[in-house]
Design an enzyme around this catalytic site. Sequence first.
Site, mmCIF file in Angstrom:
data_model
loop_
_atom_site.group_PDB
_atom_site.id
_atom_site.type_symbol
_atom_site.label_atom_id
_atom_site.label_comp_id
_atom_site.label_asym_id
_atom_site.label_seq_id
_atom_site.Cartn_x
_atom_site.Cartn_y
_atom_site.Cartn_z
ATOM 1 N N ASP A 76 0.756 -1.157 0.091
ATOM 2 C CA ASP A 76 0.259 -0.019 -0.166
ATOM 3 C C ASP A 76 1.000 1.591 -0.050
ATOM 4 O OD1 ASP A 76 -2.134 -1.803 0.464
ATOM 5 O OD2 ASP A 76 -2.012 -1.607 2.535
HETATM 6 N N1 URA Z 1 -0.539 -5.548 4.596
HETATM 7 C C1 URA Z 1 -1.541 -4.618 4.573
HETATM 8 O O1 URA Z 1 -2.271 -4.758 4.806
HETATM 9 N N2 URA Z 1 -0.460 -4.036 3.197
HETATM 10 C C2 URA Z 1 0.342 -3.741 2.501
HETATM 11 O O2 URA Z 1 0.898 -2.935 1.906
HETATM 12 C C3 URA Z 1 0.830 -4.908 3.102
HETATM 13 C C4 URA Z 1 -0.178 -5.810 3.606
#
Ligand code: URA
Length: 220
Positions: A76
């Site tokens: 993310d």
């Molecule tokens: N889990 C999440 O919530 N975000 C990420 O970027 C990776 C794993």
Amino acid sequence: MKVNGKTVRDPEHWVDLDRDQVVLDGRPLQAEKKIHILLYKPKGHLTTFKDPDGRATVYDLMQRLDQWVFPVGRLDQDTSGLLIMTNDTDFAEHVTNPEHHVPKTYLVKCSTLLTDEQLERLRNGVELRDGPTRPAQVKRVRDSSNKTFFEITITEGRNRQVRRMVEALESKVLKLVRVAIGPIRINSLNIGHWRVLTGEEVRLLRKCGGRRGAGMLRPA
Ligand code: URA
């Protein structure tokens, strides 16, 4: 074009540059050398090639590299940590396919103090809208007066999975860092920097996982 000595006129004809001998306009074609990069993505950079709104992407951190690579899975925008970039599609498939159970480990800072029971719920699997999560390894790292830091190792990698698992406990992720992919840890890699994975590291990652979760890391 000639493939293994035979003339081929079909533009859709599949070739495997690792195995087939391909000659185009009298010159042999060679598969591009496989490259595997370990990048420490900072928070704020997008795991995408180009952003229509002009936001920073992981490619802005890799301008020194003269080979085309793509991200192995994604993080993310608000997550930092390890991201592999490669031109090796088989390797990427191995690391990202949830059926292969390649473990990914995250350091989480959450907005509340978590009880042992809450951590146990993460370990056993919590119910999300796309189904229950697989068993995970969870280790409390430390508590501050009203926040818990813990490490979690999961083998799936669903969209925003760790954030949603913590939300299922009525808490919120304040900070999320991917600290390991299989046996490869951040160690001394600096944020925003990258390095080439060694042949041995690539071999370990290819071996890592397995349908029953073999290769799952035990947090130290
Ligand atoms: N889990 C999440 O919530 N975000 C990420 O970027 C990776 C794993």
